[in-house]
Design an enzyme around this catalytic site. Structure first.
Site, PDB file in Angstrom:
ATOM      1  CB  SER A  78      -0.925   0.001   1.224  1.00 57.68           C
ATOM      2  OG  SER A  78      -1.800  -1.096   1.193  1.00 57.68           O
ATOM      3  N   GLY A 148      -5.248  -3.670  -8.052  1.00 57.11           N
ATOM      4  CA  GLY A 148      -6.404  -2.871  -7.663  1.00 57.11           C
ATOM      5  C   GLY A 148      -6.053  -1.462  -7.229  1.00 57.11           C
ATOM      6  CB  SER A 223     -12.760   0.573  -2.459  1.00 55.34           C
ATOM      7  OG  SER A 223     -11.348   0.702  -2.525  1.00 55.34           O
ATOM      8  CG  ASP A 372      -6.417  -6.125   3.248  1.00 61.44           C
ATOM      9  OD1 ASP A 372      -7.416  -6.489   2.599  1.00 61.44           O
ATOM     10  OD2 ASP A 372      -5.668  -5.207   2.884  1.00 61.44           O
ATOM     11  NE  ARG A 444      -4.429  -8.732   1.467  1.00 61.65           N
ATOM     12  CZ  ARG A 444      -3.178  -8.437   1.716  1.00 61.65           C
ATOM     13  NH1 ARG A 444      -2.405  -9.325   2.330  1.00 61.65           N
ATOM     14  NH2 ARG A 444      -2.657  -7.273   1.366  1.00 61.65           N
ATOM     15  CE  LYS A 469      -3.779  -7.839  -5.823  1.00 63.62           C
ATOM     16  NZ  LYS A 469      -3.757  -7.256  -7.172  1.00 63.62           N
TER      17      LYS A 469
END
Length: 492
Positions: A78, A148, A223, A372, A444, A469
């Protein structure tokens, strides 16, 4: 000491065609990559597909005794993506240290290069010479793949700049994920975004030079990336921008993290406590040196190992005061009965007490702010001594896959009794059995499911390379801790 080493899957000539996470040590490509300017054309769907079809399944074996060791967690995905976006929007050359090199961040670097930025990759750092509002490449097609974060940030970067027209494409997986909230907000400011095939989905066309208004309302219920994308780009507008929300933003700490990153590059931002109003002043972002902290989300899978297998593990570079919401997982482990000990401002040790035969259950976790970690918490719940309820995560049905449905399928496959709910699960303790399960090509899902196999009777996963990823060497790291896995080559 195990650690996620740099993986330039598509950009490094040594690693082209190399299976991600192969149990054998990959060749060291640092000498060939050091100081090399990457070409955007090197990151293509073909190159990515080559590394993703090399293997079919991976069998993760159960732990043979307690786990012991230390792990240096790779840089935050992130934060790396935010740093890349801010470097592109800056004037001058920014230096990003300890970035994550993964599928997602490589898409961001490739997009930067396509737009005219100079991108230089060195050992454990990246230099990006930004373009600010200028658009030296006014027309291009850019493929965001399944990234994303980049898919939500890039349209905003393109809209808040000089005139141009860019066609943005995505993977089949990404085209199923909604971006209508982002499109609605951007088009309140002008008309920069157009959907090419399906409303609210990729592919899209973005046109620069069309921001004419100064107030936009963002729906933050699906989101937080919609809001973060607008914020990152807003300082490059010629006049102040006000962004409003209903005050109910999922994973709102990610937005505060975005604002922190923006301020590091010189932004002037004022936000209400509940993020219902954010005012952004026009500034010229200034290039800077930006150090990326460890990824708190990736850390959860390694922090959870003592919980499922016993023993102790140390995460040497996890920051105690991190803005990343998934840092809360350390407290969740304590609730399950593990002992957590911070070694200072950076570094934490987790151990499972000898007398704890099953994890302590009976919890109700509202994970809306740190969703997450939900899959990791679900994986641990089957090893508890009482049911565990997980709520507040309805929005993860719109992530790489419907994560609630996907984890329900995995839990039932290994013999757990689980009630699926609109926003989570009620999971009862179980003696888990070995099973072949689907990851749905979700990184994940793969890493959380591996935990069930390690603490139980083993597990077979499809699409093992989806871990690229966020942590390309995930299975290598497990092997380094004495937790082996075997790959099965694809047939045909």
């Amino acid at each position: 000491m195990p650690g996620c080493r740099k993986s330039l899957s598509s950009t490094c000539p040594v690693r082209k065609g190399l299976r991600r996470g192969n149990a054998s040590e990959p060749p060291d490509c640092s000498a060939q990559c050091r100081g090399r300017e990457i070409e955007a054309s090197e990151v293509t769907e073909k190159a990515v597909s080559q590394v993703k079809t090399g293997t079919d399944r991976i069998v993760v074996h159960p732990a043979d005794g307690e786990v012991s060791g230390s792990v240096r967690i790779p840089g935050s995905k992130s934060i790396t993506n935010r740093a890349i976006a801010l470097a592109v929007l800056s004037t001058g050359t920014s230096r990003i240290t300890n970035p994550l090199f993964s599928d997602d961040t490589e898409r961001g670097l490739a997009a930067a290069q396509t737009l005219g930025c100079k991108v230089l990759v060195r050992d454990d750092e990246v230099e990006i010479t930004g373009i600010g509002r200028q658009r030296p490449v006014p027309r291009a097609t850019i493929d965001v793949g399944s990234a994303g974060t980049i898919a939500r940030f890039l349209p905003c970067i393109l809209a808040f700049g000089e005139s141009g027209e860019w066609h943005l494409t995505a993977s089949a997986q990404m085209t199923k994920r909604p971006i209508d909230g982002l499109g609605a907000a951007l088009n309140q400011l002008g008309d920069p975004l157009e959907y090419i095939e399906n409303p609210g989905r990729y592919p899209i066309t973005v046109r620069g030079g069309r921001i004419r208004k100064s107030v936009a309302h963002v729906d933050g219920s699906v989101s937080s990336q919609y809001l973060s994308g607008l914020l990152l780009a807003a300082p490059r507008n010629a006049t102040p921008i006000r962004i409003t929300t209903d005050g109910a933003v999922v994973q709102s700490e990610y937005v505060r993290m975005t604002i922190d990153c923006m301020r590091r590059f010189g932004a002037r931002v004022e936000a209400s406590d509940d993020l219902s109003r954010i005012d952004v002043e026009p500034v010229e972002y200034r290039a800077t040196t930006f150090d990326v902290e460890a990824d708190a989300s990736t850390a959860t899978y390694f922090a959870a190992l003592p919980a499922v297998a016993g023993g102790a593990i140390e995460l040497t570079n996890l920051a105690r005061a991190s803005r990343q919401p998934d840092i809360q997982f350390v407290e969740i482990l304590a609730a399950f009965g593990c002992v957590t000990e911070w070694t200072g401002d950076v570094g934490v040790r987790i151990r499972r007490p000898q007398g704890l035969t099953r994890l302590r259950g009976g919890h109700r976790f509202d994970l809306n702010a740190c969703s997450d970690v939900a899959l990791t918490v679900a994986a641990l719940s089957v090893f508890a001594d009482a049911p565990v309820e997980i709520t507040g995560i309805e929005h993860v049905r719109h992530h790489e896959c419907d994560r609630i449905d996907a984890m329900t399928e995995v839990l039932r496959a290994v013999g757990a009794r689980v009630q699926e709910r609109p926003d989570g699960w009620l999971i009862e303790p179980a003696t888990v059995r070995r099973a072949e399960v689907r990851t749905r090509d979700d990184h994940r899902m793969a890493m959380a499911s591996a935990l069930i196999g390690i603490g139980g009777s083993g597990i077979s996963l499809d699409h093992p390379d989806c871990v690229a990823k966020t942590c390309p060497t995930f299975f290598e790291l497990l092997s380094g801790l004495g937790l082996p896995s075997d790959r099965t080559a694809a047939v045909g």
